[in-house]
Scaffold this active site. Structure first.
Site, mmCIF file in Angstrom:
data_model
loop_
_atom_site.group_PDB
_atom_site.id
_atom_site.type_symbol
_atom_site.label_atom_id
_atom_site.label_comp_id
_atom_site.label_asym_id
_atom_site.label_seq_id
_atom_site.Cartn_x
_atom_site.Cartn_y
_atom_site.Cartn_z
ATOM 1 N N GLY A 23 25.728 33.122 49.642
ATOM 2 C CA GLY A 23 24.979 34.315 50.014
ATOM 3 C C GLY A 23 23.571 34.321 49.453
ATOM 4 O O GLY A 23 22.606 34.676 50.138
ATOM 5 N N ARG A 27 20.849 30.504 44.943
ATOM 6 C CA ARG A 27 22.008 29.652 44.663
ATOM 7 C C ARG A 27 21.986 28.433 45.580
ATOM 8 O O ARG A 27 22.364 27.336 45.182
ATOM 9 C CB ARG A 27 23.307 30.435 44.838
ATOM 10 C CG ARG A 27 24.540 29.676 44.342
ATOM 11 C CD ARG A 27 25.785 30.539 44.408
ATOM 12 N NE ARG A 27 25.665 31.689 43.529
ATOM 13 C CZ ARG A 27 26.352 32.812 43.660
ATOM 14 N NH1 ARG A 27 27.202 32.960 44.662
ATOM 15 N NH2 ARG A 27 26.198 33.812 42.797
ATOM 16 N N ARG A 46 11.439 34.492 55.088
ATOM 17 C CA ARG A 46 12.043 35.609 54.351
ATOM 18 C C ARG A 46 12.716 35.152 53.059
ATOM 19 O O ARG A 46 13.631 35.794 52.551
ATOM 20 C CB ARG A 46 13.051 36.376 55.223
ATOM 21 C CG ARG A 46 12.437 37.051 56.432
ATOM 22 C CD ARG A 46 13.501 37.632 57.347
ATOM 23 N NE ARG A 46 12.880 38.272 58.501
ATOM 24 C CZ ARG A 46 12.760 39.594 58.655
ATOM 25 N NH1 ARG A 46 13.207 40.405 57.715
ATOM 26 N NH2 ARG A 46 12.182 40.092 59.732
ATOM 27 N N ARG A 90 31.291 28.943 53.947
ATOM 28 C CA ARG A 90 30.716 29.964 53.067
ATOM 29 C C ARG A 90 31.294 29.794 51.680
ATOM 30 O O ARG A 90 32.512 29.626 51.502
ATOM 31 C CB ARG A 90 31.036 31.361 53.607
ATOM 32 C CG ARG A 90 30.868 32.468 52.578
ATOM 33 C CD ARG A 90 30.894 33.854 53.172
ATOM 34 N NE ARG A 90 31.383 34.855 52.237
ATOM 35 C CZ ARG A 90 30.773 35.236 51.118
ATOM 36 N NH1 ARG A 90 29.629 34.678 50.771
ATOM 37 N NH2 ARG A 90 31.311 36.154 50.339
ATOM 38 N N ILE A 91 30.441 29.829 50.659
ATOM 39 C CA ILE A 91 30.875 29.777 49.265
ATOM 40 C C ILE A 91 30.328 31.011 48.573
ATOM 41 O O ILE A 91 29.121 31.202 48.481
ATOM 42 C CB ILE A 91 30.427 28.472 48.582
ATOM 43 C CG1 ILE A 91 28.954 28.157 48.868
ATOM 44 C CG2 ILE A 91 31.290 27.309 49.003
ATOM 45 C CD1 ILE A 91 28.451 26.905 48.175
ATOM 46 N N GLU A 182 35.209 40.958 50.154
ATOM 47 C CA GLU A 182 33.852 40.428 50.157
ATOM 48 C C GLU A 182 33.147 41.045 51.365
ATOM 49 O O GLU A 182 33.595 42.065 51.875
ATOM 50 C CB GLU A 182 33.850 38.895 50.159
ATOM 51 C CG GLU A 182 34.766 38.241 51.178
ATOM 52 C CD GLU A 182 34.100 38.009 52.521
ATOM 53 O OE1 GLU A 182 33.278 37.094 52.613
ATOM 54 O OE2 GLU A 182 34.424 38.714 53.489
ATOM 55 N N MET A 183 32.048 40.451 51.860
ATOM 56 C CA MET A 183 31.264 41.172 52.862
ATOM 57 C C MET A 183 30.766 40.332 54.037
ATOM 58 O O MET A 183 29.978 40.826 54.837
ATOM 59 C CB MET A 183 30.050 41.840 52.188
ATOM 60 C CG MET A 183 30.413 42.831 51.100
ATOM 61 S SD MET A 183 28.992 43.752 50.458
ATOM 62 C CE MET A 183 28.649 44.855 51.832
ATOM 63 N N GLU A 184 31.235 39.097 54.176
ATOM 64 C CA GLU A 184 30.622 38.238 55.196
ATOM 65 C C GLU A 184 31.576 37.494 56.121
ATOM 66 O O GLU A 184 31.208 37.144 57.249
ATOM 67 C CB GLU A 184 29.717 37.193 54.511
ATOM 68 C CG GLU A 184 28.428 37.718 53.917
ATOM 69 C CD GLU A 184 28.601 38.318 52.539
ATOM 70 O OE1 GLU A 184 27.797 39.177 52.158
ATOM 71 O OE2 GLU A 184 29.571 37.938 51.835
ATOM 72 N N ASP A 207 35.714 39.344 39.814
ATOM 73 C CA ASP A 207 36.077 40.698 39.386
ATOM 74 C C ASP A 207 37.520 40.962 39.813
ATOM 75 O O ASP A 207 37.862 40.782 40.987
ATOM 76 C CB ASP A 207 35.151 41.732 40.018
ATOM 77 C CG ASP A 207 33.700 41.505 39.637
ATOM 78 O OD1 ASP A 207 33.298 41.951 38.555
ATOM 79 O OD2 ASP A 207 32.973 40.866 40.430
#
Length: 240
Positions: A23, A27, A46, A90-91, A182-184, A207
């Site tokens: 994300g 990173r 961006r 995705r990581i 998560e969100m993706e 978490d």
């Protein structure tokens, strides 16, 4: 649409067929500088950095996705449909909804439940089930087991809300067996399904929302290294 796009300044041939997608664009930069050789940056629009380089003789790319389904939806769509990318992994990090998923565990998202309406655009005659590519899923599980890293496989939740006003929502997802939030992933999986391409999400539990445990910044870095090792090993195995 031709390339470059409004969100990616890469030209044809600069992005590898296999892309690792954290994300955080910083990173992505750190991963490229730490693990890849002969690195060339292909995007800085961006500040969503993207790089292509070589790992153990295998060419691959790494690019940030940003936070949330609208962001990864844009970047993954363009990679799949305009740049010839075949696989995106995705990581990222996640909060555990189940006591099965402990701090530092890796979670492979077999499926991605969601509260988003992202799937509505596809006008399916029912409810779409965003799922991972089985070949990538199996390969990642094998890599984690080979390295001796604890791994869980199952459903995750891709949420549109980081701060949810409904305090009962996590418990209701957990009772349906969801491992983490998560969100993706749902948007990534849906884009891959529509394009006939491959996608997988590998997550590190940073978490534990059931027991209210959290990793420190140093402990998070250790967990992220494990995840990157699995992802890089997967990329090599898929290119073999």
């Amino acid at each position: 649409m031709s390339v470059p796009t409004p969100h990616n300044e890469a030209i044809e041939g600069q992005i590898a067929p296999f892309v690792l997608m954290p994300g955080d664009p910083l990173r992505a930069k750190k991963l490229a500088e730490t693990y890849l050789t002969d690195v060339k940056r292909f995007n800085a629009v961006r500040n969503m950095f993207g790089y292509t380089g070589t790992y153990q003789g295998h060419v691959m790319s790494v690019m940030g996705s940003g936070m949330g389904m609208p962001s990864i939806g844009i970047y993954s769509y363009e990679l799949f449909n305009f740049y010839g990318v075949e696989s995106i992994v995705r990581i990222g990090t996640a909060g555990a909804l189940s006591e099965r998923a402990r701090l530092r565990d890796l979670v492979l998202a077999q499926g991605a439940c969601t509260d988003s309406n992202y799937a509505n655009q596809f006008n399916a005659p029912g409810t779409l089930a965003p799922i991972a590519d089985f070949g990538l899923l199996r390969g990642a599980a094998e890599q984690a087991e080979r390295l001796g890293y604890p791994v869980q496989v199952g459903n995750v939740v891709s949420s549109d809300a980081f701060y949810n006003d409904d305090e009962t929502v996590n418990g209701r997802w957990a009772r349906m067996g969801a491992l983490a939030v998560e969100m993706e992933s749902a948007a990534l999986y849906l884009n891959a399904m529509r394009a006939g391409k491959r996608a997988l999400t590998i997550l590190t539990i940073t978490d534990q929302l059931v027991t209210d445990e959290h990793l420190s910044s140093e402990e998070r870095q250790e967990g992220l290294v494990r995840m990157m090792e699995v992802a890089l090993g997967l990329a090599v195995s898929q290119d073999a």
